[in-house]
Enzyme design. Structure first.
Site, PDB file in Angstrom:
ATOM      1  N   PHE A   1       0.861  -1.181   0.000  1.00  9.52           N
ATOM      2  CA  PHE A   1       0.000   0.000   0.000  1.00  9.52           C
ATOM      3  C   PHE A   1       0.900   1.235   0.000  1.00  9.52           C
ATOM      4  CE2 PHE A   1      -2.024   3.411   2.456  1.00  9.52           C
ATOM      5  CZ  PHE A   1      -3.213   3.575   1.746  1.00  9.52           C
TER       6      PHE A   1
ATOM      7  N   THR B   1       2.421   7.424   1.506  1.00 12.70           N
ATOM      8  CA  THR B   1       3.399   8.411   1.992  1.00 12.70           C
ATOM      9  C   THR B   1       4.356   8.858   0.880  1.00 12.70           C
ATOM     10  OG1 THR B   1       3.319   7.183   4.057  1.00 12.70           O
ATOM     11  CG2 THR B   1       5.035   8.838   3.883  1.00 12.70           C
TER      12      THR B   1
ATOM     13  N   GLY C   1       3.055  16.137   2.929  1.00  7.98           N
ATOM     14  CA  GLY C   1       2.391  15.381   3.983  1.00  7.98           C
ATOM     15  C   GLY C   1       1.497  14.290   3.389  1.00  7.98           C
TER      16      GLY C   1
ATOM     17  N   THR D   1       6.453  -0.351   2.735  1.00  9.33           N
ATOM     18  CA  THR D   1       6.804  -1.683   3.235  1.00  9.33           C
ATOM     19  C   THR D   1       6.619  -2.689   2.114  1.00  9.33           C
ATOM     20  OG1 THR D   1       5.955  -1.023   5.388  1.00  9.33           O
ATOM     21  CG2 THR D   1       6.338  -3.382   5.051  1.00  9.33           C
TER      22      THR D   1
ATOM     23  N   GLU E   1       1.861   3.685  10.258  1.00  7.47           N
ATOM     24  CA  GLU E   1       0.450   4.123  10.239  1.00  7.47           C
ATOM     25  C   GLU E   1       0.210   5.448  10.946  1.00  7.47           C
ATOM     26  OE1 GLU E   1      -1.668   3.218   8.396  1.00  7.47           O
ATOM     27  OE2 GLU E   1      -1.398   1.116   7.915  1.00  7.47           O
TER      28      GLU E   1
HETATM   29  C1  FAD Z   1       8.390   0.915   9.413  1.00  7.26           C
HETATM   30  C2  FAD Z   1       7.545   1.821   8.577  1.00  7.26           C
HETATM   31  C3  FAD Z   1       6.733   1.276   7.587  1.00  7.26           C
HETATM   32  C4  FAD Z   1       5.941   2.114   6.785  1.00  7.26           C
HETATM   33  N1  FAD Z   1       5.204   1.557   5.757  1.00  7.26           N
HETATM   34  C5  FAD Z   1       4.452   2.368   4.942  1.00  7.26           C
HETATM   35  C6  FAD Z   1       3.731   1.821   3.836  1.00  7.26           C
HETATM   36  O1  FAD Z   1       3.752   0.601   3.577  1.00  7.26           O
HETATM   37  N2  FAD Z   1       3.005   2.662   3.066  1.00  7.26           N
HETATM   38  C7  FAD Z   1       2.953   4.010   3.289  1.00  7.26           C
HETATM   39  O2  FAD Z   1       2.273   4.706   2.539  1.00  7.26           O
HETATM   40  N3  FAD Z   1       3.673   4.571   4.313  1.00  7.26           N
HETATM   41  C8  FAD Z   1       4.418   3.782   5.144  1.00  7.26           C
HETATM   42  N4  FAD Z   1       5.143   4.323   6.186  1.00  7.26           N
HETATM   43  C9  FAD Z   1       5.118   5.756   6.372  1.00  7.26           C
HETATM   44  C10 FAD Z   1       4.380   6.197   7.616  1.00  7.26           C
HETATM   45  O3  FAD Z   1       2.997   5.973   7.477  1.00  7.26           O
HETATM   46  C11 FAD Z   1       4.739   7.683   7.796  1.00  7.26           C
HETATM   47  O4  FAD Z   1       6.113   7.751   8.125  1.00  7.26           O
HETATM   48  C12 FAD Z   1       3.921   8.336   8.848  1.00  7.26           C
HETATM   49  O5  FAD Z   1       2.567   8.373   8.459  1.00  7.26           O
HETATM   50  C13 FAD Z   1       4.407   9.779   9.098  1.00  7.26           C
HETATM   51  O6  FAD Z   1       4.449  10.493   7.904  1.00  7.26           O
HETATM   52  P1  FAD Z   1       5.796  11.228   7.466  1.00  7.26           P
HETATM   53  O7  FAD Z   1       6.930  10.268   7.592  1.00  7.26           O
HETATM   54  O8  FAD Z   1       5.559  11.834   6.119  1.00  7.26           O
HETATM   55  O9  FAD Z   1       6.022  12.310   8.575  1.00  7.26           O
HETATM   56  P2  FAD Z   1       5.857  13.878   8.444  1.00  7.26           P
HETATM   57  O10 FAD Z   1       4.505  14.166   7.866  1.00  7.26           O
HETATM   58  O11 FAD Z   1       7.059  14.439   7.752  1.00  7.26           O
HETATM   59  O12 FAD Z   1       5.854  14.318   9.951  1.00  7.26           O
HETATM   60  C14 FAD Z   1       7.010  14.728  10.686  1.00  7.26           C
HETATM   61  C15 FAD Z   1       6.562  15.263  12.027  1.00  7.26           C
HETATM   62  O13 FAD Z   1       5.710  16.394  11.837  1.00  7.26           O
HETATM   63  C16 FAD Z   1       4.433  16.163  12.424  1.00  7.26           C
HETATM   64  N5  FAD Z   1       3.408  16.747  11.537  1.00  7.26           N
HETATM   65  C17 FAD Z   1       3.227  16.538  10.211  1.00  7.26           C
HETATM   66  N6  FAD Z   1       2.177  17.225   9.758  1.00  7.26           N
HETATM   67  C18 FAD Z   1       1.667  17.893  10.830  1.00  7.26           C
HETATM   68  C19 FAD Z   1       0.558  18.754  11.018  1.00  7.26           C
HETATM   69  N7  FAD Z   1      -0.265  19.075  10.021  1.00  7.26           N
HETATM   70  N8  FAD Z   1       0.348  19.264  12.263  1.00  7.26           N
HETATM   71  C20 FAD Z   1       1.141  18.927  13.302  1.00  7.26           C
HETATM   72  N9  FAD Z   1       2.204  18.111  13.185  1.00  7.26           N
HETATM   73  C21 FAD Z   1       2.455  17.586  11.968  1.00  7.26           C
HETATM   74  C22 FAD Z   1       4.296  14.659  12.507  1.00  7.26           C
HETATM   75  O14 FAD Z   1       3.410  14.269  13.521  1.00  7.26           O
HETATM   76  C23 FAD Z   1       5.731  14.246  12.816  1.00  7.26           C
HETATM   77  O15 FAD Z   1       5.942  14.385  14.202  1.00  7.26           O
HETATM   78  C24 FAD Z   1       5.939   3.520   7.002  1.00  7.26           C
HETATM   79  C25 FAD Z   1       6.753   4.061   8.006  1.00  7.26           C
HETATM   80  C26 FAD Z   1       7.548   3.239   8.788  1.00  7.26           C
HETATM   81  C27 FAD Z   1       8.421   3.853   9.840  1.00  7.26           C
END
Ligand code: FAD
Length: 389
Positions: free
Chosen positions: A127, A130, A135, A161, A372
């Protein structure tokens, strides 16, 4: 031990099955999860082993080859897998939610081509939401432009993943992209099935993560990627709603269950260790300081389990417990980190050594934290609901 789910009649003999699964987890799956973590590769036997143990088909619908367990019946089984952790935990986590997108809105052809082989573990699915430059959700940049009988996808996803090795990380991926005007925000986003061999689609590995070793996480590139129009799931513009209702809510709940399983396993290991470790002439379990730590671990686990059970019942009743799923995800994170800190404290110095199972599970708790969605984002979902009335 040769555990086969077909040996049991579900759900009458579910308790029997669960007991056998715990034994199977300790004797077969735990050592495999350690091996995957240390060698950073997944032996080919893992998928058939997990499939034959019922961990893929159990929650899937009967008409597509599954065993049709309700989610209330399913979560205690997922909890056992959560206690194993790593790439083994990921297989049932993935299958518990991934089938629903095509099942809910897919065409009969999509169900035949993708859902049936998915339930049999003949096709593996990922899936992708991200993205590296924005965002998650309505901020995504990936686009899908309709051209005749196909869509052209452009953009990038990351942190994805995989389900298999880098050479072929999955057979197909559910990809979320804007296919309508961005001003429509959520109503402009659609979901597509992208085959791994789609023209214009490529992927590359990301560097190592704290936990979840075995297969590298991925960057996905869509460079004028051609996707047949029949691979659109549901209607154009319903992709985000579809993802939230059928995948993200159960998947966030399932991360809460993974946290529960991990915390429960940590507690069991901490209890075992506290009973055998002798200092100053007594077991550490006989010390009130250690007893207080164990009691707090167990209390948090109990509270999390009640929340998980509540969401399971709501999902089974066809409700949409999106806010409660965010609460499970956030509280699950807290509990798995609190309990893993406490377990490490009870183990003392040797707990940080990779010869002991808590070292791997401790790292795993730190990846569950981010899978997630982050605590802040789930806090926003919860408070938006609180403040909306
Ligand atoms: C092991 C692992 C497996 C994963 N697998 C998948 C997958 O299969 N498919 C997939 O699509 N994604 C996957 N992800 C991604 C994961 O869902 C995201 O890392 C997560 O949702 C956070 O998004 P980001 O990394 O873009 O963080 P960012 O959006 O860059 O956030 C960084 C920080 O800013 C904060 N922040 C961001 N926007 C706001 C806002 N509007 N207001 C306040 N604070 C905010 C966040 O809370 C966080 O603390 C995976 C991540 C990991 C670690």
């Amino acid at each position: 031990m040769n555990l086969k789910v077909s040996d049991f009649k579900i759900p009458e003999e579910l308790e029997e099955y669960k007991k056998a699964l715990v034994k199977f987890a300790r004797e077969v799956l735990d050592p495999l999860a350690d091996k995957i973590d240390k060698e950073d590769s997944v032996p080919e036997k893992v998928l058939p082993l997990v499939r034959d143990a019922g961990l893929i088909a159990l929650p899937c619908p009967k008409e597509y080859g599954g065993m049709g367990l309700s989610l209330s019946q399913w979560w205690p089984i997922m909890e056992i897998a959560g206690g194993v952790g790593g790439n083994i935990r990921l297989i049932p986590h993935n299958s518990s939610a991934m089938w629903k997108m095509i099942y809910a809105r897919g065409t009969e052809e999509q169900k035949r081509k993708y859902l049936l082989p998915f339930v049999k573990a003949e096709k593996l699915a990922s899936f992708a939401l991200t993205e590296p430059d924005c965002g998650s959700g309505t901020d995504i940049q990936t686009t899908a432009t309709k051209q005749g009988d196909h869509f052209i996808l452009n953009g990038r996803k990351h942190l994805i993943t995989p389900r298999g090795p880098l050479a072929k990380p999955f057979d197909f991926c559910h990809v979320v992209a804007y296919s309508k005007d961005r001003s429509l925000r959520g109503k402009g986003i659609s979901m597509f099935i992208v085959d791994v061999d789609a023209p214009g689609f490529s992927w590359s590995p990301m560097p190592d993560f704290i936990g979840l070793h075995g297969y590298p996480h991925l960057v996905l590139n869509f460079n004028n990627c051609i996707v047949p129009a029949e691979n659109l799931i549901g209607e154009e513009g319903n992709g985000l709603d579809l993802a939230l209702e059928t995948f993200l809510t159960p998947s966030r709940w399932s991360i809460g269950i993974s946290c529960l399983g991990l915390a429960q396993r940590m507690l069991e290991l901490a209890i075992e260790h506290s009973k055998v470790r002798v200092t100053f002439g007594k077991t550490i379990a006989s010390r009130q300081a250690i007893q207080q730590i164990l009691a707090e671990m167990a209390t948090n686990i109990y509270a999390l389990r009640m929340m998980i059970a509540d969401v399971g019942l709501k999902l089974d009743r066809g409700l949409n417990p999106a806010v409660e799923a965010s609460m499970c995800k956030n509280f699950g994170d807290k509990v798995s980190r609190q309990v893993s800190d406490a377990a490490l404290e009870i183990y003392g110095g040797i707990g940080a050594c990779s010869a002991y199972p808590i070292e791997r599970l401790y790292r795993e708790a730190r990846t569950l934290w981010l899978e997630e969605g982050t605590p802040t984002i789930h806090g926003l979902i919860i408070s938006r609901d609180l403040l909306s009335s």
